[in-house]
Write an enzyme that holds these catalytic residues in place. Structure first.
Site, PDB file in Angstrom:
ATOM      1  N   MET A   1       6.114   6.091   4.401  1.00 55.26           N
ATOM      2  CA  MET A   1       5.825   6.879   5.311  1.00 55.26           C
ATOM      3  C   MET A   1       7.004   7.947   5.472  1.00 55.26           C
ATOM      4  SD  MET A   1       2.543   6.710   6.143  1.00 55.26           S
ATOM      5  CE  MET A   1       2.508   7.915   7.615  1.00 55.26           C
TER       6      MET A   1
ATOM      7  N   VAL B   1      10.676   3.646  11.243  1.00 53.48           N
ATOM      8  CA  VAL B   1      10.937   2.218  10.856  1.00 53.48           C
ATOM      9  C   VAL B   1       9.903   1.392  11.280  1.00 53.48           C
ATOM     10  CG1 VAL B   1      13.407   2.833  11.433  1.00 53.48           C
ATOM     11  CG2 VAL B   1      12.209   1.835  13.125  1.00 53.48           C
TER      12      VAL B   1
ATOM     13  N   GLU C   1       7.167  -1.277  12.910  1.00 52.19           N
ATOM     14  CA  GLU C   1       6.653  -1.176  14.235  1.00 52.19           C
ATOM     15  C   GLU C   1       7.371  -2.151  15.357  1.00 52.19           C
ATOM     16  OE1 GLU C   1       5.155   1.581  14.588  1.00 52.19           O
ATOM     17  OE2 GLU C   1       3.179   1.245  14.864  1.00 52.19           O
TER      18      GLU C   1
ATOM     19  N   LYS D   1      13.373   0.225  17.332  1.00 55.28           N
ATOM     20  CA  LYS D   1      13.332   1.657  17.481  1.00 55.28           C
ATOM     21  C   LYS D   1      14.146   1.987  18.458  1.00 55.28           C
ATOM     22  CE  LYS D   1       8.270   1.998  15.835  1.00 55.28           C
ATOM     23  NZ  LYS D   1       8.167   2.817  14.647  1.00 55.28           N
TER      24      LYS D   1
ATOM     25  N   SER E   1       2.386   4.045  15.093  1.00 56.50           N
ATOM     26  CA  SER E   1       1.009   4.220  14.893  1.00 56.50           C
ATOM     27  C   SER E   1       0.229   3.380  15.946  1.00 56.50           C
ATOM     28  CB  SER E   1       0.234   3.703  13.624  1.00 56.50           C
ATOM     29  OG  SER E   1       0.569   2.280  13.387  1.00 56.50           O
TER      30      SER E   1
ATOM     31  N   HIS F   1       2.059  10.971  14.649  1.00 55.06           N
ATOM     32  CA  HIS F   1       1.435   9.879  13.559  1.00 55.06           C
ATOM     33  C   HIS F   1       0.908  10.757  12.400  1.00 55.06           C
ATOM     34  CE1 HIS F   1      -1.827   6.794  13.011  1.00 55.06           C
ATOM     35  NE2 HIS F   1      -0.711   6.326  12.461  1.00 55.06           N
TER      36      HIS F   1
ATOM     37  N   ASN G   1      -1.346   7.671   5.657  1.00 55.45           N
ATOM     38  CA  ASN G   1      -0.941   7.588   4.633  1.00 55.45           C
ATOM     39  C   ASN G   1      -1.981   7.808   3.429  1.00 55.45           C
ATOM     40  OD1 ASN G   1       0.554   6.582   2.398  1.00 55.45           O
ATOM     41  ND2 ASN G   1       0.051   4.417   3.047  1.00 55.45           N
TER      42      ASN G   1
ATOM     43  N   ASN H   1      -7.116   5.538  14.888  1.00 58.07           N
ATOM     44  CA  ASN H   1      -7.337   4.207  14.815  1.00 58.07           C
ATOM     45  C   ASN H   1      -7.996   3.348  15.825  1.00 58.07           C
ATOM     46  OD1 ASN H   1      -5.931   4.290  12.406  1.00 58.07           O
ATOM     47  ND2 ASN H   1      -3.949   3.969  13.396  1.00 58.07           N
TER      48      ASN H   1
END
Ligand code: COA
Length: 705
Positions: free
Chosen positions: A322, A398, A400, A405, A427, A448, A451, A498
């Site tokens: 990503m 980076v 999840e 983070k 995400s 977000h 991909n 999602n």
């Protein structure tokens, strides 16, 4: 005259300028066509005219085609037939005026605009980047109906014309010249000189011979009927492979061109007209046109009243698939990118990934090696926090892992400018929670991406509780600059896409556990128009990722989104999908086959029919989508539909999830949901919004049910 200005010089060189009042674009509305028609009648008899140049007064736009609103509104065969015949007759009239006509294409020249140009004797285009020439009607579920299928192939050849129309391809001036679609291509500043040159050569009577000698037209073998048959069959095969037959327009283009070849223009136009008549009235075309207008609205949507800042220098931390994709999307817009990496190996890996995306573009002839090299020069990397002080924008991609983070943000806050924006590509983690501990949480935002970044157009923009308007305005503008479509969504677990997609994937796993057949379920969904089956999608995304997100959604939404035990079991067996060569399918050989051991995880043996598969798969999504509307996760049904089309590949020909829901009707949806609830559980309980809409007899797209 309202739409056109006309003048003629002493030499008899006439100029007609299309200049739609109070508009940024020129469109062939019925009214503009009527005026053009009257003008042609008038000019036809003017013996002094030596040549007529057709120009536009709009910046960046020559002519944007016929009026799509009028096409959308047409609701009966007679009406559409009369509309198309009117356009065809008009351009045939233009083709038959007793003096040469020249289209001066500077800017967008689409659909009816190109069809008018094709009816001119000659075409001159500019090399400017805003000049884009093509027939994009297939994207709207129709075909070029003002003579496009009849005139294009005579200039560029049979196979090329099919390719251009079927693919809705837009050409730059230089490419159009190379293909023979235009007769000259010059920088914008030279257009007037070229006009003078053409005018003089027409007056001297030497232009036509010169141009005819250069024109390509049909290739010799395309004149041989069996060769054309082969070209036609191959083109159809390609279309079917790409669309699975869900889109009738590209197939119809090929039929029209094959059938009308060698016939008179009049007969050809009749065949073309009849095909448009059939296509324009289909719900598919209406759906595609609706999506076009939604995308036009989204182009102008800023989701904030604040003024956006310019981003010139960016940095990326987390350079996996990503992060590298996002770095490419920034770098492709000539924005400097500085990668923060753990080691020089990870920097090298990221550079290879970015380079590979460019290689694909280079192969398609869109960028030269030199242009790629120049762009790649704008990517730098660092293992320490040096060289980030001038960055306006940091994108974190980076793992999840909240703690990781937050540690990275804290370190970056020490070196970044106070007003640099920090965006996370998370995400699944709450933006407000991630912002806790930041010194300046107002500049923190969720972006977000999907991909693969280079192909997926959607970016969900998520504001945390402290994110300010300027930050939103800036990332919305930046996303558009990157060629993406940003849609602002309210913070909620899974955000928008999602949150709706996961219950659908989970439902597929439940159907399997009960005894459903994986291949049959996937095929049913493919036949509906989904780009891949639910199980194939889980394997692509990664079973472990699916399992992880299902835990997050369960925590947030409770009973109706249970954690996926099946996915957990699969993770235990390392059946993670494509990345491990095994998931629901086995990817060990060239073509995926069913994972033969997967049935050991099946609990029941109840077979399912196709209707139940579709109801369970689609209604679970529709129900969740209505909850998203209820909670203002997204501004409206149209934006939600666009997000699902762009983010998940929900079939565009169905118009989007909620437009599809409108075709079923709210009452029926509630009835089926209640049946599903009785049979399979409370997750199918109809949402309050659905019940409310039923009571008020509402539809998602407005109007009564
Ligand atoms: N019919 C009807 N409306 C059209 C149109 C058409 N052929 N082409 C553009 N428009 C409208 C847009 O919907 C938009 O309307 P809005 O202001 O009410 O939202 C306006 O014209 C253009 O807006 P603008 O922001 O000035 O232009 P842009 O730079 O965003 O995009 C185009 C301009 C022409 C590139 C883009 O609108 C486009 O791709 N149009 C479709 C062209 C097409 O498919 N033509 C073939 C039809 S036969």
């Amino acid at each position: 005259m309202k739409y056109f200005n006309y003048k003629m010089d002493k030499q008899g060189i006439a100029t007609l300028r299309f200049d739609t009042p109070k508009s940024t674009v020129n469109i062939f509305t019925s009214e503009a066509m009527r005026e053009f028609d009257e003008l042609l009648d008038m000019l036809y008899h003017d013996k002094d005219i030596k040549a007529l140049f057709i120009e536009s007064s709009k910046e960046g736009i020559f002519i944007a085609g016929a009026d799509i609103h009028e096409i959308k509104q047409a609701d009966n065969k007679k009406q559409i037939d009369a509309y198309v015949k009117n356009g065809q007759d008009l351009f045939t009239k233009l083709e038959n005026v007793p003096f040469p006509t020249i289209a001066m294409i500077d800017g967008v020249c689409l659909g009816g605009g190109l069809e008018m140009s094709l009816a001119c004797s000659y075409r001159i285009a500019t090399t400017n980047s805003h000049t884009r020439i093509g027939l994009p009607e297939v994207k709207l579920g129709i075909l070029p109906g003002f003579g496009g299928t009849q005139r294009l192939y005579k200039l560029v050849g049979y196979a090329k014309a099919i390719e251009l129309i079927v693919g809705s391809k837009l050409l730059r001036g230089e490419k159009a010249l190379k293909l023979g679609l235009v007769d000259a291509c010059v920088p914008r500043g030279y257009l007037e000189f070229k006009k003078e040159e053409f005018g003089q050569e027409i007056v001297d009577g030497i232009l036509d011979a010169k141009i005819q000698a250069k024109r390509k037209g049909l290739l010799w073998y395309e004149k041989i009927a069996p060769v054309r048959t082969v070209i036609t069959k191959m083109a159809k095969k390609q279309v079917l492979a790409k669309t699975a037959g869900h889109y009738p327009a590209p197939l119809s283009v090929i039929d029209v061109m094959y059938e009308s070849y060698g016939k008179s223009l009049e007969e050809g136009l009749k065949i073309e007209r009849e095909a448009v008549g059939l296509l324009a009235l289909t719900p598919i075309s209406k759906n595609l046109i609706e999506l076009f207008f939604i995308s036009e609205i989204l182009k102008k949507e800023s989701f904030s009243k604040a003024k956006a800042k310019e981003i010139q220098q960016s940095s990326i931390v987390g350079t996996g698939t990503m992060g590298s994709g996002i770095a490419w999307a920034l770098n492709n817009q000539d924005i400097d990118v500085r990668l923060k990496v753990r080691s020089s190996e990870s920097a090298a890996k990221a550079v290879v990934k970015i380079r590979n995306i460019y290689e694909g573009i280079k192969k398609r002839g869109r960028l030269s090696e030199r242009a790629v090299a120049l762009k790649m020069d704008k990517i730098t990397s660092a293992t320490e926090y040096v060289g980030f002080q001038n960055c306006d924008f940091l994108l974190e991609a980076v793992n999840e892992d909240s703690a990781l983070k937050q540690k990275i943000y804290a370190e970056f806050e020490e070196v970044l400018k106070e007003d640099a924006i920090i965006a996370s590509n998370t995400s699944s983690i709450s933006i407000s929670n991630l912002a806790k501990g930041l010194k300046h949480p107002h500049r923190f935002v969720g972006m977000h991406f999907f991909n693969p970044v280079e192909r997926m157009p959607l970016v969900e923009i998520i504001a945390g509780d402290k994110t300010d308007d300027e930050t939103i305005a800036t990332v919305v503008k930046l996303s558009k600059q990157m060629g993406k479509t940003p849609i602002k969504v309210k913070e909620s677990a899974g955000f928008l896409v999602n949150r709706i997609l996961l219950p659908y994937l989970k439902e597929a796993t439940l159907m399997f556990e009960e005894g459903g057949d994986i291949k049959m379920i996937d095929k049913t969904l493919l036949d509906f128009g989904m780009p891949m089956g639910a199980f194939a999608l889980i394997d692509t995304v990664g079973v472990d990722i699916g399992a992880k997100v299902s835990v997050i959604l369960h925590e947030a939404y409770g009973e109706r989104m249970q954690e996926s035990l099946l996915m957990n079991e699969m993770v235990g067996k390392k059946w993670l999908g494509k990345k491990m060569q095994k998931g629901f399918y086995d990817y060990g050989s060239k073509k995926p086959t069913l994972n033969l051991e997967i049935t050991t995880l099946q609990k029941g043996s109840t077979a399912l029919d196709k209707e139940t598969v579709l109801h369970r798969s689609l209604l679970i999504m529709i129900n969740e989508a209505t909850r998203c509307l209820e909670e203002d996760v997204v501004a409206n049904a149209r934006y939600l539909d666009m997000a699902m089309v762009m983010g998940t590949g929900f079939p565009a020909f169905r118009g989007g999830l909620l437009r599809y829901a409108d075709t079923i009707g709210v009452d029926k949806i509630i009835k089926i949901l209640n049946q599903l609830r009785a049979a399979y559980g409370d997750r199918f309980t109809p949402s309050h919004l659905l019940l409310d809409m039923a009571q008020k007899e509402m539809t998602f797209y407005g109007g009564a049910s």
